[in-house]
Design a protein around this motif. Structure first.
Motif, mmCIF file in Angstrom:
data_model
loop_
_atom_site.group_PDB
_atom_site.id
_atom_site.type_symbol
_atom_site.label_atom_id
_atom_site.label_comp_id
_atom_site.label_asym_id
_atom_site.label_seq_id
_atom_site.Cartn_x
_atom_site.Cartn_y
_atom_site.Cartn_z
ATOM 1 N N THR A 1 17.307 -12.953 46.813
ATOM 2 C CA THR A 1 17.106 -13.482 45.455
ATOM 3 C C THR A 1 18.410 -14.009 44.874
ATOM 4 O OG1 THR A 1 17.562 -11.401 44.264
ATOM 5 C CG2 THR A 1 15.298 -11.754 45.075
ATOM 6 N N GLY A 2 19.534 -13.572 45.426
ATOM 7 C CA GLY A 2 20.845 -13.986 44.914
ATOM 8 C C GLY A 2 21.255 -13.282 43.644
ATOM 9 N N LYS A 3 20.448 -12.335 43.165
ATOM 10 C CA LYS A 3 20.719 -11.692 41.885
ATOM 11 C C LYS A 3 21.548 -10.416 42.060
ATOM 12 C CE LYS A 3 16.619 -13.709 39.804
ATOM 13 N NZ LYS A 3 15.243 -13.481 39.306
ATOM 14 N N PRO A 4 22.195 -9.967 40.969
ATOM 15 C CA PRO A 4 22.953 -8.715 41.051
ATOM 16 C C PRO A 4 22.076 -7.551 41.493
ATOM 17 C CG PRO A 4 23.463 -9.884 39.018
ATOM 18 C CD PRO A 4 22.292 -10.593 39.633
ATOM 19 N N ILE A 5 22.705 -6.626 42.209
ATOM 20 C CA ILE A 5 21.995 -5.467 42.746
ATOM 21 C C ILE A 5 22.739 -4.196 42.356
ATOM 22 C CG2 ILE A 5 21.231 -4.271 44.836
ATOM 23 C CD1 ILE A 5 21.164 -7.027 46.214
ATOM 24 N N ILE A 6 21.972 -3.227 41.864
ATOM 25 C CA ILE A 6 22.466 -1.865 41.669
ATOM 26 C C ILE A 6 21.750 -1.008 42.700
ATOM 27 C CG2 ILE A 6 22.612 0.094 40.093
ATOM 28 C CD1 ILE A 6 22.435 -1.929 37.772
ATOM 29 N N ILE B 1 23.851 -11.766 53.754
ATOM 30 C CA ILE B 1 22.918 -12.737 53.180
ATOM 31 C C ILE B 1 23.549 -13.534 52.052
ATOM 32 C CG2 ILE B 1 20.773 -12.922 51.829
ATOM 33 C CD1 ILE B 1 19.700 -10.609 53.580
ATOM 34 N N GLY B 2 24.335 -12.890 51.210
ATOM 35 C CA GLY B 2 24.909 -13.589 50.063
ATOM 36 C C GLY B 2 26.019 -12.805 49.414
#
Length: 339
Positions: free
Chosen positions: A139-144, A165-166
Motif C-alpha cells: 500500500t506504500g502507507k506507514p506501518i506500525i 517492497i518499499g
C-alpha cells in the motif's frame, strides 16, 4: 511520521460490545481525552479461525481472561462489523483524530484500502504472517507493527519483508502479549536495542493496568503509545480488564506529554529560566565596616548569598590582602578594593 510525540492511540478493540452507539460514544470520549488516534480491528470470525468447538480451538490457559471460550465465538463477539468502519472513521476524523485499523487477512487489507486509511497496524500475533505484511507494505502507507512475543529473527524478517517492497515509514512497538500484562514483564529497555538493530522508530503497545509503563516508555524515547480504551470497565467488554477509562486516558495523555517535554535537550549551565537564580549562589562579602589599610582576615569576610562578590574559590587569594579604601559591612568584595 507523526505530528505529536508520542503519538497516542486509543484501541477500541471489541469493547464496543457490538453496540454501534457505544462505539461512537467511545470515539467521542477518546477525543475528549486528548488522544491522537483511534484504532479498530478488521476481521470476521471466519477470517480468524474455524468454527470448531474442541481441542486447540478452545482457550485453555488457566490465567486467560477468556478461558473456556471457543475461538470462533470469541472473535465473533470482539469483531467490529465492517459496515461500521466508514462511519466510525468519519466520526473520528471530524473530531480531529487519525482513524485506522489492524487488518488480519488479505481481504481486510483490500477493504481498508477502499476506505483509504492513512496507515496500518500489524498486530503482534500477525507478525509472522508474511503474506499479510507484504500486502500492507504494497500500500506504500506507514506501518506500525507490534512485536509481542516475536524473536529478533522474526522481527528482522518482518522488517526485511517490508523493506524489500518499499520505504514505508515503520514503527515497531514493544508489546507484552499477555492480557493484562504484568508491569515487570514490560522490559522497556528492549526498545533502544530494537531501534539500534532495525533502524526503526519504536514505541509501546501497552497491556498493563495503569499508566506507569507508558510514561516510562515515553521517557525512553517511544514515539507511539497504544492503549486499549473502554468507557466503563465495570460494564464489561472483551478487553475491559486492561483498558483505560476516559479519565485515566486523559491522565495518560497528560503524563506522556509531560514526560516527553521533560526530556528536552542536552544542556549544561542552566536553562534560560534558571539564569536569574544564579544571583542566589554564594560569594565573598565584607562582614564589618573596615578602614583602608586593613589586612583582611577570616573575621572580616563571609562567604554568603547572594553572588555579587568574588567567587568563593578566591577565598584563599583575598586573605592577607590590604584594603585600598574604606569599605562597609554588606559590600560585595571586589578586586579593586584591594592593593
Amino acid at each position: 511520521m507523526f505530528e505529536k510525540m508520542p503519538f497516542i492511540i486509543a484501541e477500541l478493540s471489541g469493547n464496543h460490545d457490538q453496540d454501534f452507539e457505544l462505539a461512537k460514544a467511545m470515539i467521542h470520549a477518546a477525543a475528549d481525552a486528548g488522544v491522537d488516534a483511534i484504532k479498530l480491528q478488521t476481521y470476521t470470525p471466519d477470517t480468524m479461525t474455524l468454527d470448531i468447538r474442541h481441542g486447540e480451538f478452545m482457550v485453555s490457559e488457566s490465567d486467560s481472561l477468556w478461558r473456556g471460550s471457543n475461538l470462533y465465538d470469541l472473535y465473533a463477539k470482539a469483531s467490529t462489523p465492517w459496515e461500521w468502519h466508514k462511519p466510525l472513521f468519519e466520526l473520528a476524523e471530524s473530531l480531529g483524530l487519525v482513524a485506522f485499523s489492524s487488518p488480519f487477512d488479505l481481504s481486510a487489507v483490500a477493504f481498508l484500502e477502499s476506505l483509504d486509511v492513512p496507515l496500518y497496524k500489524i498486530a503482534s500475533f500477525e507478525m509472522t504472517d508474511i503474506p499479510l505484511i507484504q500486502a500492507v507494505a504494497r500500500t506504500g502507507k506507514p506501518i506500525i507493527m507490534s512485536t509481542g512475543m516475536a524473536t529478533l529473527d522474526e522481527i528482522e524478517e518482518a522488517v526485511a519483508t517490508i523493506r524489500a517492497i518499499g520505504d514505508n515509514p515503520l514503527t515497531l512497538l514493544k508489546c507484552t502479549s499477555t492480557y493484562p500484562a504484568k508491569i515487570e514483564d514490560s522490559n522497556l529497555l528492549t526498545m533502544a536495542d530494537l531501534a539500534a538493530k532495525t533502524g526503526c522508530s519504536v514505541g509501546l503497545s501497552d497491556h498493563t493496568q495503569g499508566l506507569g509503563a507508558a510514561v516510562a516508555a515515553t521517557a525512553l524515547g517511544a514515539t507511539v503509545i497504544e492503549k486499549h480504551f473502554v468507557l466503563d470497565r465495570s460494564a464489561g467488554g472483551v478487553d475491559a480488564a486492561f483498558s483505560m477509562e476516559p479519565k485515566e486516558m486523559t491522565a495518560l495523555v497528560e503524563a506522556c506529554r509531560a514526560a516527553k517535554a521533560a526530556l528536552g535537550t542536552v544542556t549544561y549551565g542552566g536553562s534560560d529560566a534558571e539564569q536569574a537564580a544564579k544571583k542566589y549562589r554564594r560569594s565573598i562579602y565584607v562582614a564589618t565596616d573596615l578602614p583602608a589599610g586593613t589586612i583582611l582576615t577570616e573575621k572580616h569576610l563571609k562567604i554568603i548569598r547572594p553572588s555579587f562578590g568574588l567567587a568563593p574559590k578566591h577565598w584563599p587569594d583575598v586573605l592577607g590582602k590590604t584594603l585600598s579604601m574604606d569599605v562597609q559591612k554588606g559590600q560585595p568584595l571586589a578586586w579593586d578594593m584591594m592593593a
